[in-house]
Design a protein around this motif. Sequence first.
Motif: not given
Lengths: 113, 116
Positions: B41-43, B37, B35
């Motif tokens: 922010q979110g991943p 990130q 992921y």
Amino acid sequence: KQEVTQIPAALSVPEGENLVLNCSFTDSAIYNLQWFRQDPGKGLTSLLLIQSSQREQTSGRLNASLDKSSGRSTLYIAASQPGDSATYLCAVDHLDSSYKLIFGSGTRLLVRP
Amino acid sequence: ETGVTQSPTHLIKTRGQQVTLRCSSQSGHNTVSWYQQALGQGPQFIFQYYREEENGRGNFPPRFSGLQFPNYSSELNVNALELDDSALYLCASSHASSGPSTDTQYFGPGTRLTVL
């Protein structure tokens, strides 16, 4: 396209207060929903996982609920402590692609002593 | 302590360079996901590997590539780095007995990449 929204973006509360973090998602066809905690600059720690057939999960002072039909989940934290200060992320696993998590942007929580 | 480790912890590169990030999965785990990130922010899901095969990819260009090795360690390679590639890169491992899933994923501490 699945979208995950978390409100509020930031929250500051005094120690001892009970609080609720909100998460909403646009497509109810999910496999599961998870809540994570992230400390600044660190990785993610899984807090609670709710399967799509479940309504809630509890771990210690944490309780997470899931309402698939309305596309909502809440994370309830009882008797908050300064050590609970972190960013809380919710993520859903969509039924069409049960191998990736779709995250919200998180709620930054500060618990003041 | 999840047992998932990532290296290096921090990395600074310049635009156009190439970078390799490494992830060592928790013992017994056969699935790894990567992921990205960005700050605040979110991943965002990059891709997942299950038993050494890519098993799904997010909305990332081909210059993001990966490998999973027989010991289930993993690499993320990014070519032709751009300024927007600056982010925390997270890997997550899990054990899937009958196909990949996101049940009980364990995340590593991440690699902070800065592109100048």
